[in-house]
Scaffold this active site. Structure first.
Site, PDB file in Angstrom:
ATOM      1  N   TRP A 144       3.061  11.729   2.575  1.00  0.00           N
ATOM      2  CA  TRP A 144       3.249  10.349   3.062  1.00  0.00           C
ATOM      3  C   TRP A 144       4.735  10.007   2.925  1.00  0.00           C
ATOM      4  O   TRP A 144       5.303  10.186   1.831  1.00  0.00           O
ATOM      5  CB  TRP A 144       2.387   9.436   2.183  1.00  0.00           C
ATOM      6  CG  TRP A 144       2.391   7.987   2.553  1.00  0.00           C
ATOM      7  CD1 TRP A 144       2.279   7.439   3.795  1.00  0.00           C
ATOM      8  CD2 TRP A 144       2.476   6.880   1.631  1.00  0.00           C
ATOM      9  NE1 TRP A 144       2.280   6.069   3.702  1.00  0.00           N
ATOM     10  CE2 TRP A 144       2.405   5.700   2.393  1.00  0.00           C
ATOM     11  CE3 TRP A 144       2.604   6.775   0.242  1.00  0.00           C
ATOM     12  CZ2 TRP A 144       2.457   4.439   1.813  1.00  0.00           C
ATOM     13  CZ3 TRP A 144       2.649   5.519  -0.328  1.00  0.00           C
ATOM     14  CH2 TRP A 144       2.582   4.359   0.449  1.00  0.00           C
TER      15      TRP A 144
ATOM     16  N   ASP B 121      -2.870  10.662  -6.003  1.00  0.00           N
ATOM     17  CA  ASP B 121      -2.831   9.470  -5.160  1.00  0.00           C
ATOM     18  C   ASP B 121      -4.190   9.412  -4.462  1.00  0.00           C
ATOM     19  O   ASP B 121      -4.524  10.277  -3.636  1.00  0.00           O
ATOM     20  CB  ASP B 121      -1.684   9.590  -4.145  1.00  0.00           C
ATOM     21  CG  ASP B 121      -1.542   8.328  -3.300  1.00  0.00           C
ATOM     22  OD1 ASP B 121      -2.420   7.442  -3.391  1.00  0.00           O
ATOM     23  OD2 ASP B 121      -0.564   8.228  -2.544  1.00  0.00           O
TER      24      ASP B 121
ATOM     25  N   LYS C 170      -8.174   0.516   2.068  1.00  0.00           N
ATOM     26  CA  LYS C 170      -8.945   1.076   3.179  1.00  0.00           C
ATOM     27  C   LYS C 170     -10.440   0.937   2.921  1.00  0.00           C
ATOM     28  O   LYS C 170     -11.172   0.481   3.783  1.00  0.00           O
ATOM     29  CB  LYS C 170      -8.620   2.559   3.390  1.00  0.00           C
ATOM     30  CG  LYS C 170      -7.232   2.988   2.973  1.00  0.00           C
ATOM     31  CD  LYS C 170      -6.162   2.752   3.981  1.00  0.00           C
ATOM     32  CE  LYS C 170      -4.837   3.050   3.335  1.00  0.00           C
ATOM     33  NZ  LYS C 170      -3.660   2.987   4.052  1.00  0.00           N
TER      34      LYS C 170
END
Ligand code: LMR
Length: 396
Positions: free
Chosen positions: A130, A211, A246
């Protein structure tokens, strides 16, 4: 002074959404930022969230400050969600935690904690990762390096290369792993591969940092903890950064958590005090609303069931779109084998599109994907998928 300030480059992901919003073309499609959209192209407010908000509004308590580490009921509930309610680190009280402003907030607290307490540590990140990962650790003054992860030829995990790079890490370094739904590749290790990775990481004396931003978007809320659980061993240490943007569709409420698993309850107390010190000097204490919503849902059996169903709906729609995309590419006669898209997990597909192809998609066809070729599959719908496949064919 301000006249000498140079403009910073646009953000690799959020900058694209700004450009998308400013694009006047009616046919534009945004497949850049990792935000789930339903079949109508809308990011839903989950029904369980609406009900939790109704309950919270009907029984207002206070808007006084939360503790530095956040709402305790929330931290416990999300720790159980990640580790399992019966997990040994939780029953032994060897987990320090903090409710954080999103997963990004958790990563920044982790980065500051690492910088303050392990100044020699290098944080190793997957290649690719990311784009915000290196920025967060650089901002905290933590040196970073990359480890091999993705094999572009086979569209699979390069486990051999990854383990070879673990062998180059120093004891006391940190390895940043994606708990599930690797961003951007969508390629996750299998449970057996996770065990091998955990063995290698611990044998080397390296601290794992997971993560964990997409729990429930790969194979299931419980199934997606396989990677994390491979690192849960008696006395073993780890850091976990969770996000509920999310899976609760609470993006703008900024709901995340940091967990630090220490070898003992005593060590966890000291670690907790250091985490609190970092939080106090960053944002003092976290915001309340999103965490209250999540704690209400996870603490109520029927709301929790409803949430599990809504996560399954999002996951199934994304996986359905994966199959549809493979089919649409074939229907448009796009050469090549795209079956790998179906094997990838989470919101993203690493398409193999090059930077110039990505630019053509945007400039000529108003289709926005991230520069690395990452497509947000969760932004595909039955209305736009055909045009996306057709235009991918054209730029290829
Ligand atoms: C993404 O990768 O698109 C998401 O995690 C959103 C973000 O903040 O970049």
């Amino acid at each position: 002074m301000f006249e000498k300030v140079e403009a910073a480059p646009k953000d690799a992901i959020l900058g694209l959404t700004e450009a998308f919003k400013a694009d006047p073309r009616a046919e534009k499609i945004n497949l850049s930022v990792g935000v789930y959209q339903d079949e109508n192209g809308k990011t839903p407010l989950l029904e369980c969230v609406k009900e939790a908000e109704r309950r919270l509004a009907a029984a207002p308590t206070t808007k006084s400050y939360l503790p530095i580490s956040g709402l305790a009921d929330y931290c416990r509930a999300v720790a159980e969600l990640a580790f399992g309610a019966e997990a040994e680190p939780l029953s032994r009280k060897r987990v320090a935690w903090a409710q954080t402003p999103g997963g990004t907030g958790a990563l920044r607290v982790a980065a500051d904690f690492i910088h303050a307490n392990f100044p020699q540590a290098t944080v190793w990140m997957s290649e690719p990762t990311w784009p915000n990962h290196p920025q967060i650790f650089a901002a905290a003054g933590v040196p970073t390096k990359s480890y091999a992860y993705f094999d572009a030829k086979t569209n699979a995990l390069n486990l051999e290369g990854m383990l070879a790079d673990v062998g180059k890490m120093q004891a006391g370094d940190v390895i940043l792993l994606h708990g599930c739904c690797h961003n951007p590749t969508g390629i996750d290790p299998t449970p057996e591969q996770w065990k091998k990775i955990a063995n290698a990481v611990y044998a080397r004396g390296v601290l794992p940092l997971l993560d964990f931003a997409y729990q429930g978007f790969a194979d299931g809320i419980e199934e997606d903890t396989a990677g994390l659980k491979a690192f849960v061993r008696p006395g073993a240490e780890m850091l976990v950064c969770s996000s509920f943007s999310k899976n609760f569709s609470l993006y703008r409420e900024r709901v995340g958590a940091l967990f630090a698993v220490a070898p003992s309850a005593e060590a966890a107390e000291s670690v907790q005090s250091q985490i609190n010190k970092v939080v106090r000097s960053n944002y003092s204490n976290p915001p309340g609303h999103g965490a209250e919503v999540v704690a209400t849902i996870l603490g109520d059996e029927s709301l929790r069931k409803q949430w599990e169903g809504e996560v399954a709906t999002m996951r199934n729609r994304i996986n359905g779109m994966r199959s549809e995309l493979v089919k649409a590419l074939k229907d448009h006669g796009v050469p090549g084998d795209y079956s790998f898209i179906q094997r990838q997990r989470g919101m993203f597909s690493f398409s193999g599109l090059t930077k110039p192809q990505v630019e053509r998609l945007r400039d000529e066809y108003a289709i926005y994907v991230v520069g690395s070729g990452r497509i947000n599959v969760a932004g595909l719908t039955s209305c736009n998928i055909d045009r996306v496949a057709e235009c991918i064919g054209k730029v290829l």
